[in-house]
Design an enzyme around this catalytic site. Structure first.
Site, PDB file in Angstrom:
ATOM      1  CG  HIS A  59      40.674  38.078  38.476  1.00 54.02           C
ATOM      2  ND1 HIS A  59      41.776  38.654  37.475  1.00 54.02           N
ATOM      3  CD2 HIS A  59      40.042  39.366  38.510  1.00 54.02           C
ATOM      4  CE1 HIS A  59      41.802  39.806  36.973  1.00 54.02           C
ATOM      5  NE2 HIS A  59      40.424  40.408  37.394  1.00 54.02           N
ATOM      6  CG  ASP A  62      44.641  37.605  43.212  1.00 55.38           C
ATOM      7  OD1 ASP A  62      44.351  37.934  43.700  1.00 55.38           O
ATOM      8  OD2 ASP A  62      44.414  37.533  42.223  1.00 55.38           O
ATOM      9  CB  CYS A 112      38.045  38.833  34.948  1.00 51.79           C
ATOM     10  SG  CYS A 112      38.212  40.387  34.135  1.00 51.79           S
ATOM     11  CE  LYS A 137      41.213  44.400  41.931  1.00 50.33           C
ATOM     12  NZ  LYS A 137      40.206  44.279  41.463  1.00 50.33           N
ATOM     13  CD  GLN A 176      38.578  41.956  44.823  1.00 50.01           C
ATOM     14  OE1 GLN A 176      37.463  42.021  45.599  1.00 50.01           O
ATOM     15  NE2 GLN A 176      38.350  41.637  43.584  1.00 50.01           N
TER      16      GLN A 176
HETATM   17  N1  C6P Z   1      39.105  42.428  39.968  1.00 47.53           N
HETATM   18  C1  C6P Z   1      36.950  43.315  39.665  1.00 47.53           C
HETATM   19  O1  C6P Z   1      36.018  43.501  39.233  1.00 47.53           O
HETATM   20  P1  C6P Z   1      44.688  44.076  39.029  1.00 47.53           P
HETATM   21  O2  C6P Z   1      43.740  44.651  37.450  1.00 47.53           O
HETATM   22  O3  C6P Z   1      45.850  43.634  38.688  1.00 47.53           O
HETATM   23  O4  C6P Z   1      44.130  45.146  39.689  1.00 47.53           O
HETATM   24  O5  C6P Z   1      43.155  42.875  39.405  1.00 47.53           O
HETATM   25  C2  C6P Z   1      43.578  42.428  39.429  1.00 47.53           C
HETATM   26  C3  C6P Z   1      42.773  41.164  40.012  1.00 47.53           C
HETATM   27  C4  C6P Z   1      43.737  40.293  40.280  1.00 47.53           C
HETATM   28  N2  C6P Z   1      42.471  38.979  41.258  1.00 47.53           N
HETATM   29  C5  C6P Z   1      41.640  39.677  41.983  1.00 47.53           C
HETATM   30  C6  C6P Z   1      40.577  37.655  43.106  1.00 47.53           C
HETATM   31  C7  C6P Z   1      40.770  40.348  41.349  1.00 47.53           C
HETATM   32  O6  C6P Z   1      39.432  39.944  41.723  1.00 47.53           O
HETATM   33  C8  C6P Z   1      41.222  41.155  40.285  1.00 47.53           C
HETATM   34  C9  C6P Z   1      40.564  42.603  39.739  1.00 47.53           C
HETATM   35  C10 C6P Z   1      38.190  43.667  39.816  1.00 47.53           C
HETATM   36  O7  C6P Z   1      36.748  41.774  40.293  1.00 47.53           O
HETATM   37  C11 C6P Z   1      38.454  43.640  38.253  1.00 47.53           C
HETATM   38  S1  C6P Z   1      38.643  42.603  37.437  1.00 47.53           S
END
Ligand code: C6P
Length: 419
Positions: free
Chosen positions: A136, A213, A377, A239, A216
């Site tokens: 991401h 990271d 993203c 999430k 997910q």
């Molecule tokens: N992905 C998706 O629709 P935040 O925004 O900081 O809570 O998470 C960012 C982020 C970082 N790593 C991974 C693997 C992610 O999936 C995400 C957020 C969402 O896939 C919103 S773009």
């Protein structure tokens, strides 16, 4: 609740009552465009169970005060409630010490913190930061910013045509210039589960720290940072059925203790004067300003909820559900699945011959089905597969095979309209 060919989750070896789980999530009772809501955008953000909603509501009605500051009863109560969640998070990811848990706004802030605090000290001119091609943007752009600041290079660790990390290429990518490796536990665009413990062992054999990271991963699989051996692990509350605005950075105490503050302000100091300022010990050093108190307190019941459902049951259920989704979506004429990893959770990405992903998403929305259409993203992943965007159905513990049937009916509908 079961669809043809899929054994009822209720009769699985481990008991799983999806109807009871759905009843815990008030938003799922809604209709959208006159159709029952089929929420398949869980990778973007998951819905909240009543226990989380109630905890946040209770905080503002009965406990609201700033923490770590006041001598009065409300402040003491809020402080106890906030600090208790740190211990809960530590247990949830099996960290060794509460001080290794830092509350941040989300995964994005956690990774930026590591890049700007740890990274500035660990990476220098001419060094390499290895970043997997399936990241991401939150686990890529902070490293590009750091690389620009210190004169380092961001090097991609390639993925295969199945959407898995190319482990041979990864092993070959480490050099004596590699100072850091950033990798996702689970891909938000493909659902791929990476073998983190194995990757960490490879990186550590070359003396390279690993930033994982986990955004997910946490809603789908149990995470044990001690067993994984990683140096940093980041995730977002929203999430995993908790509130937005709160996330967690886990870092090994030894590394965190040696890191300078990321932001300056109230709460993160030991003493301040114009002659010089000294900083608080970890984790407070990294929690400048008033934190997201209500949101942290709301994260506690989200963890309890996941623990109560239990990862063994949840994984058995989701494994069948996602397997069914892959099979059913993949059999719609004109559908091409993007990513066919062997180990997958939560996500099925695809494109259709008949229509652009945005049009597919719009047709599905009319049927009450919420999916995400776009690059998620994760533009390097799209580039790898030669597509500008995909349709992404992402699943959570409350989704059902019938909802997948509704999605698939919607895809046939797309073929009728555009085909
Ligand atoms: N992905 C998706 O629709 P935040 O925004 O900081 O809570 O998470 C960012 C982020 C970082 N790593 C991974 C693997 C992610 O999936 C995400 C957020 C969402 O896939 C919103 S773009």
């Amino acid at each position: 609740m079961s669809a043809p060919g899929l054994p009822s989750p209720g009769v699985n070896a481990v008991s799983y009552d999806v109807d009871a789980i759905r009843a815990d999530f008030p938003i799922l009772e809604q209709t959208v465009h006159g159709r029952p809501l089929v929420y398949l955008d869980n990778a973007a953000t998951a819905q909240k169970p009543r226990v989380v909603i109630d905890a946040v509501d209770r905080f503002f009605r009965q406990q609201n005060a700033n923490i770590h500051r006041g001598v009065h009863a409300l402040s003491a109560e809020a402080t106890v409630a906030y600090d208790a969640v740190r211990a809960k998070v530590r247990a949830f990811i099996n960290a060794q010490d509460d001080r290794e848990i830092i509350f941040v706004r989300g995964t994005t802030e956690a990774i930026n913190l590591v890049a700007q605090s740890f990274g500035r000290g660990a990476v220098g001119r001419g060094d390499e930061i290895l970043v997997s091609e399936m990241e991401h943007h939150s686990n890529l752009v902070p490293w590009q910013l750091l690389a620009e600041q210190v004169g380092a290079v961001v090097k991609p660790a390639p993925i295969t045509s199945e959407g898995e990390l190319d482990l041979d290429a990864l092993r070959a990518a480490f050099s004596d210039r590699t100072k850091l490796f950033a990798v996702t536990h689970v891909s938000n665009a493909l659902g791929t589960v990476n073998p983190i413990a194995e990757i960490v062992a490879t990186a550590h054999a070359s003396g390279v720290p690993v930033v994982v990271d986990g955004a997910q991963a946490v809603p789908h699989i149990p995470v044990d940072v001690t067993a994984l051996g990683c140096d940093f692990y980041a995730f977002s509350g929203h999430k995993m059925f908790g509130p937005t605005g709160v996330g967690v950075l886990y870092g090994r105490a030894e590394l965190l203790e040696a890191m300078p503050p990321y932001q300056g302000g109230g709460g993160m100091i030991a003493s301040v004067s114009f002659e010089g300022t000294t900083y608080a010990p970890i984790p407070t050093r990294f929690e400048a300003g008033t934190p997201a108190i209500a949101e942290v307190i709301g994260l506690g019941p989200a963890i309890d909820y996941l623990n109560e459902v239990g990862f063994e049951a949840l994984m058995a259920y989701e494994d069948e559900l996602v397997g069914y989704a892959v099979e059913q979506i993949g059999s719609v004429p004109g559908v091409r699945l993007i990513g066919t990893p062997e180990e997958r959770v939560g996500v099925v990405s695809f494109v259709m011959d008949a229509a652009h992903p945005h049009d597919v998403g719009t047709v599905l929305d009319q049927d009450g089905v919420a999916v995400r259409a776009g690059h998620h993203c994760s533009q390097p992943v799209m580039d790898h597969f030669g597509v500008p965007a995909t349709v992404r159905a992402s699943f959570a513990l409350y989704n059902t095979p019938e909802e997948i049937d509704t999605l698939v009916a919607g895809l046939h509908h797309v073929n009728e309209i555009f085909g």
